[in-house]
Design a protein around this motif. Structure first.
Motif, PDB file in Angstrom:
ATOM      1  N   HIS A 133       0.862  -1.189   0.000  1.00  0.00           N
ATOM      2  CA  HIS A 133       0.000   0.000   0.000  1.00  0.00           C
ATOM      3  C   HIS A 133       0.894   1.232   0.000  1.00  0.00           C
ATOM      4  O   HIS A 133       0.858   2.076   0.900  1.00  0.00           O
ATOM      5  CB  HIS A 133      -0.979  -0.027   1.177  1.00  0.00           C
ATOM      6  N   CYS A 134       1.725   1.286  -1.018  1.00  0.00           N
ATOM      7  CA  CYS A 134       2.804   2.266  -1.133  1.00  0.00           C
ATOM      8  C   CYS A 134       2.345   3.710  -0.932  1.00  0.00           C
ATOM      9  O   CYS A 134       1.201   4.064  -1.239  1.00  0.00           O
ATOM     10  CB  CYS A 134       3.450   2.170  -2.507  1.00  0.00           C
ATOM     11  N   GLU A 135       3.269   4.498  -0.449  1.00  0.00           N
ATOM     12  CA  GLU A 135       3.032   5.937  -0.295  1.00  0.00           C
ATOM     13  C   GLU A 135       2.806   6.574  -1.671  1.00  0.00           C
ATOM     14  O   GLU A 135       1.940   7.398  -1.851  1.00  0.00           O
ATOM     15  CB  GLU A 135       4.228   6.583   0.409  1.00  0.00           C
ATOM     16  N   ARG A 136       3.622   6.167  -2.643  1.00  0.00           N
ATOM     17  CA  ARG A 136       3.503   6.640  -4.024  1.00  0.00           C
ATOM     18  C   ARG A 136       3.341   5.406  -4.926  1.00  0.00           C
ATOM     19  O   ARG A 136       4.292   4.962  -5.546  1.00  0.00           O
ATOM     20  CB  ARG A 136       4.733   7.453  -4.395  1.00  0.00           C
ATOM     21  N   PRO A 137       2.120   4.875  -5.000  1.00  0.00           N
ATOM     22  CA  PRO A 137       1.900   3.598  -5.692  1.00  0.00           C
ATOM     23  C   PRO A 137       1.936   3.691  -7.214  1.00  0.00           C
ATOM     24  O   PRO A 137       1.131   4.388  -7.826  1.00  0.00           O
ATOM     25  CB  PRO A 137       0.518   3.170  -5.206  1.00  0.00           C
ATOM     26  N   GLU A 138       2.857   2.953  -7.799  1.00  0.00           N
ATOM     27  CA  GLU A 138       2.966   2.915  -9.256  1.00  0.00           C
ATOM     28  C   GLU A 138       1.700   2.358  -9.895  1.00  0.00           C
ATOM     29  O   GLU A 138       1.298   2.796 -10.966  1.00  0.00           O
ATOM     30  CB  GLU A 138       4.176   2.072  -9.678  1.00  0.00           C
ATOM     31  N   CYS A 139       1.055   1.399  -9.222  1.00  0.00           N
ATOM     32  CA  CYS A 139      -0.167   0.808  -9.784  1.00  0.00           C
ATOM     33  C   CYS A 139      -1.254   1.867  -9.964  1.00  0.00           C
ATOM     34  O   CYS A 139      -2.007   1.831 -10.936  1.00  0.00           O
ATOM     35  CB  CYS A 139      -0.655  -0.346  -8.911  1.00  0.00           C
ATOM     36  N   VAL A 140      -1.331   2.806  -9.048  1.00  0.00           N
ATOM     37  CA  VAL A 140      -2.320   3.882  -9.142  1.00  0.00           C
ATOM     38  C   VAL A 140      -1.947   4.843 -10.267  1.00  0.00           C
ATOM     39  O   VAL A 140      -2.791   5.253 -11.062  1.00  0.00           O
ATOM     40  CB  VAL A 140      -2.450   4.640  -7.802  1.00  0.00           C
ATOM     41  N   TYR A 141      -0.670   5.190 -10.354  1.00  0.00           N
ATOM     42  CA  TYR A 141      -0.219   6.144 -11.378  1.00  0.00           C
ATOM     43  C   TYR A 141      -0.371   5.618 -12.788  1.00  0.00           C
ATOM     44  O   TYR A 141      -0.599   6.388 -13.717  1.00  0.00           O
ATOM     45  CB  TYR A 141       1.234   6.545 -11.135  1.00  0.00           C
ATOM     46  N   THR A 142      -0.253   4.304 -12.975  1.00  0.00           N
ATOM     47  CA  THR A 142      -0.354   3.753 -14.327  1.00  0.00           C
ATOM     48  C   THR A 142      -1.765   3.337 -14.710  1.00  0.00           C
ATOM     49  O   THR A 142      -2.010   3.041 -15.876  1.00  0.00           O
ATOM     50  CB  THR A 142       0.577   2.532 -14.492  1.00  0.00           C
ATOM     51  N   MET A 174       1.975  -4.888 -14.223  1.00  0.00           N
ATOM     52  CA  MET A 174       3.300  -4.680 -14.803  1.00  0.00           C
ATOM     53  C   MET A 174       4.102  -3.608 -14.070  1.00  0.00           C
ATOM     54  O   MET A 174       5.323  -3.672 -14.028  1.00  0.00           O
ATOM     55  CB  MET A 174       3.175  -4.336 -16.288  1.00  0.00           C
ATOM     56  N   SER A 175       3.415  -2.631 -13.492  1.00  0.00           N
ATOM     57  CA  SER A 175       4.131  -1.516 -12.869  1.00  0.00           C
ATOM     58  C   SER A 175       4.506  -1.746 -11.411  1.00  0.00           C
ATOM     59  O   SER A 175       5.351  -1.036 -10.875  1.00  0.00           O
ATOM     60  CB  SER A 175       3.302  -0.238 -12.981  1.00  0.00           C
ATOM     61  N   CYS A 176       3.911  -2.726 -10.757  1.00  0.00           N
ATOM     62  CA  CYS A 176       4.197  -2.957  -9.342  1.00  0.00           C
ATOM     63  C   CYS A 176       5.653  -3.397  -9.172  1.00  0.00           C
ATOM     64  O   CYS A 176       6.049  -4.452  -9.669  1.00  0.00           O
ATOM     65  CB  CYS A 176       3.260  -4.015  -8.749  1.00  0.00           C
ATOM     66  N   PRO A 177       6.461  -2.602  -8.467  1.00  0.00           N
ATOM     67  CA  PRO A 177       7.875  -2.963  -8.321  1.00  0.00           C
ATOM     68  C   PRO A 177       8.103  -4.189  -7.432  1.00  0.00           C
ATOM     69  O   PRO A 177       9.192  -4.747  -7.422  1.00  0.00           O
ATOM     70  CB  PRO A 177       8.495  -1.716  -7.686  1.00  0.00           C
ATOM     71  N   TYR A 178       7.080  -4.609  -6.705  1.00  0.00           N
ATOM     72  CA  TYR A 178       7.214  -5.756  -5.812  1.00  0.00           C
ATOM     73  C   TYR A 178       6.591  -7.029  -6.376  1.00  0.00           C
ATOM     74  O   TYR A 178       6.667  -8.081  -5.758  1.00  0.00           O
ATOM     75  CB  TYR A 178       6.596  -5.422  -4.450  1.00  0.00           C
ATOM     76  N   GLY A 179       5.943  -6.936  -7.536  1.00  0.00           N
ATOM     77  CA  GLY A 179       5.346  -8.107  -8.161  1.00  0.00           C
ATOM     78  C   GLY A 179       4.201  -8.698  -7.367  1.00  0.00           C
ATOM     79  O   GLY A 179       3.985  -9.905  -7.376  1.00  0.00           O
ATOM     80  N   VAL A 180       3.451  -7.843  -6.685  1.00  0.00           N
ATOM     81  CA  VAL A 180       2.400  -8.315  -5.793  1.00  0.00           C
ATOM     82  C   VAL A 180       1.079  -8.550  -6.521  1.00  0.00           C
ATOM     83  O   VAL A 180       0.422  -9.563  -6.307  1.00  0.00           O
ATOM     84  CB  VAL A 180       2.183  -7.315  -4.637  1.00  0.00           C
TER      85      VAL A 180
END
Length: 140
Positions: free
Chosen positions: A51-60, A90-96
């Motif tokens: 639940h990242c502070e700056r989530p790539e999944c949300v931005y993409t 594809m954008s999640c840096p943790y592969g979750v």
């Protein structure tokens, strides 16, 4: 705001957290929203949505199906808005995040088990069931 914290030194790789996740979601799928892998030193490594502070999944996400809740801090998924482009995966840096093989056009993502209580205050099942207390819920 709460976050799941993992103490890898306490994890024994029993997969109780993975089973608890499947049970919590009432067998919506035969797959969990978390997993335990083995790292390069052959130690168990639990993998959970941060639940990242700056989530790539949300931005993409081009449709707004992925959103960061400003009150809880959780990254939430709205399947009704999902276009099934899988950019979030594809954008999640943790592969979750992962494709839901049962529903086909949805993704699977941790929702912190907010469905377990009417007010969303129940602990995530993985936290509740971890026998080694390697997974905890901490306020940040």
């Amino acid at each position: 705001m709460y976050r799941i914290k993992i103490d890898r030194s306490r994890c024994i790789g029993c997969l109780t957290c993975v089973t608890a996740c499947v049970v919590s979601h009432e067998m919506e799928s035969t797959d969990a929203r978390n997993r335990v892998t083995i790292d390069s030193e052959t130690q168990p490594a639990p993998i959970f949505c941060r639940h990242c502070e700056r989530p790539e999944c949300v931005y993409t996400c081009m449709t707004g199906a992925m959103k960061k809740n400003p009150v809880t801090g959780y990254v939430e998924y709205d399947k009704t808005q999902c276009a099934s482009c899988y950019m979030c995966i594809m954008s999640c840096p943790y592969g979750v995040l992962k494709y839901d093989s049962i529903r086909k056009k949805e993704i699977m993502k941790c929702n912190m088990c907010v469905h377990r209580s009417e007010d969303g205050s129940a602990k995530p099942m993985c936290v509740e069931k971890c026998p080694m207390q390697a997974i905890t819920l901490e306020e940040v």
